[in-house]
Design a protein around this motif. Structure first.
Motif, PDB file in Angstrom:
ATOM      1  N   LEU A 155     -10.318  14.348  -1.609  1.00  0.00           N
ATOM      2  CA  LEU A 155      -9.283  14.147  -1.427  1.00  0.00           C
ATOM      3  C   LEU A 155      -9.559  12.965  -0.308  1.00  0.00           C
ATOM      4  N   LEU A 156     -10.409  12.916   0.483  1.00  0.00           N
ATOM      5  CA  LEU A 156     -10.742  11.189   0.352  1.00  0.00           C
ATOM      6  C   LEU A 156     -11.105  10.021  -0.141  1.00  0.00           C
ATOM      7  N   ILE A 157     -12.411  11.112  -1.408  1.00  0.00           N
ATOM      8  CA  ILE A 157     -12.830  10.123  -1.850  1.00  0.00           C
ATOM      9  C   ILE A 157     -12.013   9.505  -3.037  1.00  0.00           C
ATOM     10  N   PHE A 158     -11.214  10.415  -3.586  1.00  0.00           N
ATOM     11  CA  PHE A 158      -9.744  10.391  -4.396  1.00  0.00           C
ATOM     12  C   PHE A 158      -8.603   9.372  -3.819  1.00  0.00           C
ATOM     13  N   ILE A 159      -8.260   8.962  -2.259  1.00  0.00           N
ATOM     14  CA  ILE A 159      -7.343   8.254  -1.613  1.00  0.00           C
ATOM     15  C   ILE A 159      -8.267   6.443  -1.726  1.00  0.00           C
ATOM     16  N   GLY A 160      -9.708   6.950  -1.437  1.00  0.00           N
ATOM     17  CA  GLY A 160     -10.246   5.894  -1.724  1.00  0.00           C
ATOM     18  C   GLY A 160     -10.430   5.030  -2.816  1.00  0.00           C
ATOM     19  N   THR A 219       2.105  -7.155  -1.851  1.00  0.00           N
ATOM     20  CA  THR A 219       1.807  -5.885  -1.199  1.00  0.00           C
ATOM     21  C   THR A 219       2.743  -4.807  -2.484  1.00  0.00           C
ATOM     22  N   LYS A 220       3.911  -4.922  -2.819  1.00  0.00           N
ATOM     23  CA  LYS A 220       4.837  -4.630  -4.228  1.00  0.00           C
ATOM     24  C   LYS A 220       4.123  -3.974  -5.025  1.00  0.00           C
ATOM     25  N   ARG A 221       3.075  -4.616  -5.532  1.00  0.00           N
ATOM     26  CA  ARG A 221       2.141  -4.630  -7.502  1.00  0.00           C
ATOM     27  C   ARG A 221       0.701  -3.897  -6.570  1.00  0.00           C
ATOM     28  N   ARG A 222       0.693  -3.670  -5.394  1.00  0.00           N
ATOM     29  CA  ARG A 222      -0.750  -3.137  -4.984  1.00  0.00           C
ATOM     30  C   ARG A 222      -0.202  -2.068  -4.636  1.00  0.00           C
ATOM     31  N   LEU A 223       0.972  -1.890  -4.051  1.00  0.00           N
ATOM     32  CA  LEU A 223       1.928  -0.444  -3.539  1.00  0.00           C
ATOM     33  C   LEU A 223       2.342   0.319  -5.095  1.00  0.00           C
ATOM     34  N   ALA A 224       2.347  -0.687  -6.466  1.00  0.00           N
ATOM     35  CA  ALA A 224       2.552  -0.178  -7.432  1.00  0.00           C
ATOM     36  C   ALA A 224       1.344   0.495  -8.511  1.00  0.00           C
ATOM     37  N   VAL A 225       0.066  -0.500  -7.902  1.00  0.00           N
ATOM     38  CA  VAL A 225      -1.355   0.300  -8.328  1.00  0.00           C
ATOM     39  C   VAL A 225      -1.745   1.041  -7.788  1.00  0.00           C
ATOM     40  N   PHE A 226      -1.100   1.358  -6.674  1.00  0.00           N
ATOM     41  CA  PHE A 226      -2.026   2.391  -5.988  1.00  0.00           C
ATOM     42  C   PHE A 226      -0.913   4.301  -6.488  1.00  0.00           C
ATOM     43  N   ALA A 252      -8.625   5.381  -5.306  1.00  0.00           N
ATOM     44  CA  ALA A 252      -6.727   4.276  -5.333  1.00  0.00           C
ATOM     45  C   ALA A 252      -6.619   3.289  -4.675  1.00  0.00           C
ATOM     46  N   VAL A 253      -7.149   3.135  -2.999  1.00  0.00           N
ATOM     47  CA  VAL A 253      -7.215   1.804  -2.115  1.00  0.00           C
ATOM     48  C   VAL A 253      -8.304   0.807  -2.677  1.00  0.00           C
ATOM     49  N   ARG A 254      -9.202   1.386  -3.757  1.00  0.00           N
ATOM     50  CA  ARG A 254      -9.905   0.347  -4.407  1.00  0.00           C
ATOM     51  C   ARG A 254      -9.447  -0.474  -5.210  1.00  0.00           C
ATOM     52  N   ASP A 255      -8.685   0.257  -6.072  1.00  0.00           N
ATOM     53  CA  ASP A 255      -8.225  -0.062  -7.133  1.00  0.00           C
ATOM     54  C   ASP A 255      -6.527  -1.327  -7.328  1.00  0.00           C
ATOM     55  N   SER A 256      -5.878  -0.884  -5.749  1.00  0.00           N
ATOM     56  CA  SER A 256      -4.953  -1.503  -5.454  1.00  0.00           C
ATOM     57  C   SER A 256      -5.281  -2.590  -4.966  1.00  0.00           C
ATOM     58  N   GLY A 307      -4.487   9.222  -6.678  1.00  0.00           N
ATOM     59  CA  GLY A 307      -5.566   9.407  -5.810  1.00  0.00           C
ATOM     60  C   GLY A 307      -3.860   9.297  -5.199  1.00  0.00           C
ATOM     61  N   PHE A 308      -2.837   9.229  -5.939  1.00  0.00           N
ATOM     62  CA  PHE A 308      -1.462   9.767  -5.424  1.00  0.00           C
ATOM     63  C   PHE A 308      -1.453  10.787  -4.187  1.00  0.00           C
ATOM     64  N   TRP A 309      -1.113  11.587  -5.119  1.00  0.00           N
ATOM     65  CA  TRP A 309      -1.179  12.867  -5.315  1.00  0.00           C
ATOM     66  C   TRP A 309      -2.684  13.639  -3.590  1.00  0.00           C
TER      67      TRP A 309
END
Length: 342
Positions: free
Chosen positions: A323-328, A7-14, A330-334, A20-22
């Motif tokens: 905004l939703l696409i950018f968040i998506g 989970t920590k690695r996934r949060l770091a990737v996000f 980032a979630v996909r990469d994480s 996506g973070f911003w």
């Protein structure tokens, strides 16, 4: 509760996905503001101090004779000049930042509606003399809440359906697939037109109707994960030990299937927002007068001489979907194993 190393690695990737973070922070700030729309844009005062007593019209209804003995014992109209004068004789009142609600008709316009942006109406008014900024705030909240509700319920149904298909396979999977193929081919727009002639469209009516077809978006992904997971050794061992099918699906296969599912959720949410705006634009969505971004687009199309309507609708809806696409992303990469292991 301590977070696992995965989970920590996934949060770091996000967090490393700066776009996506911003976008997530910007979306949370905007949604938090719009969530309290009644305290920001309203034609009722937030607080009234009158005759030594405190009143909160934004939360409760008061009759006009509460503040003016000569007024009728009906719901108070706080925009009435006489009522305001009566309140100021024995107290004061605090108005929201935008003294208009989404359905408030402005009678003090300096130009015919739709009027251009001014200090009183920051984004102008629409063709019914309603404040555009107030409608945008309420419409943003309505669109996001509708999208969240539709996405959550449709995802739960779709995940359950895909899990049953993939876990049992065989005839169950075959019959379910044929049903999905026939059901997905139904003409949704025509059915909605027929439904609109029978029932008055509302938030919940549209939600239930769209839910009938939206649950299939995640079924294929979950089905594939369960088809792969049911043949793994630890799943077969659990079934051999007598663990119930429901427990095996819930504890052993679903966590792995959710990795692929979660990457689709932000995109499903953006699709739900788009569907609502499209139906409102076509006139088959929420009742007329509702704070809808799709209705604002329609007003911009019908009033080309008022470009602020179309520009506002484009910026708000386009910005929300971006905004939703950018968040998506980032979630996909994480959740991408290739990026987590780097």
């Amino acid at each position: 509760m301590a977070l696992s190393s995965l989970t920590k690695r996934r949060l770091a990737v996000f967090r490393a996905h700066r776009r996506g973070f911003w976008s997530l922070w910007i979306f949370l700030v905007l949604f938090s503001i719009c969530l309290f729309a009644e305290f920001i844009a309203n034609d009722r005062p937030l607080v009234i101090y009158y005759g030594g007593h405190w009143y909160f019209p934004v939360l409760f209804d008061y009759s006009g004779d509460t503040f003016d003995p000569a007024a009728m014992p009906t719901e108070a109209d706080y925009r009435d000049a006489e009522l305001q004068a009566s309140i100021h004789t024995k107290g004061w009142m605090l108005w929201p930042l935008i003294p208009y609600s989404y359905n408030t008709v402005a009678y003090d316009l300096s130009a015919p509606a739709p009027s251009p942006p001014s200090w009183r109406h920051w984004l102008g008014t629409d063709d019914e003399a309603r404040d555009v900024l107030a409608r945008v705030i309420y419409g943003f909240r309505l669109s996001v809440l509708f999208g969240f509700t539709l996405t959550a319920i449709a995802s739960a149904i779709g995940i359950a359906a895909g899990a049953v298909q993939g876990f049992y396979g065989g005839l169950v999977d075959l019959l379910f697939q044929r049903f999905i193929e026939m059901w997905s081919g139904m003409p949704q727009l025509y059915l909605l037109i027929i439904l609109g002639s029978i029932l008055t469209p509302s938030f919940w009516v549209l939600l239930v109707f769209l839910l009938l077809f939206s649950w299939m978006h995640l079924t294929g992904v979950v089905r594939a994960e369960f088809l792969r997971g049911r043949s793994l050794d630890y799943v077969r061992a659990a079934r051999a030990l007598g663990v119930s099918d429901l427990a095996v699906m819930w504890r052993h296969i679903l966590p792995n299937a959710m990795v692929a599912t979660l990457t689709f959720l932000p995109f499903t949410l953006s699709g739900s927002v788009t569907v609502l705006a499209s139906l409102d634009f076509l006139g088959f969505g929420l009742p007329p007068g509702s704070p809808s971004l799709g209705e604002l687009i329609s007003e911009g199309k019908n009033n080309l001489q008022a470009p602020w309507l179309g520009i506002t609708a484009f910026v708000v809806l386009g910005g929300l979907l971006t905004l939703l696409i950018f968040i998506g992303e980032a979630v996909r990469d994480s959740f991408d194993p290739r990026k987590i292991l780097v």
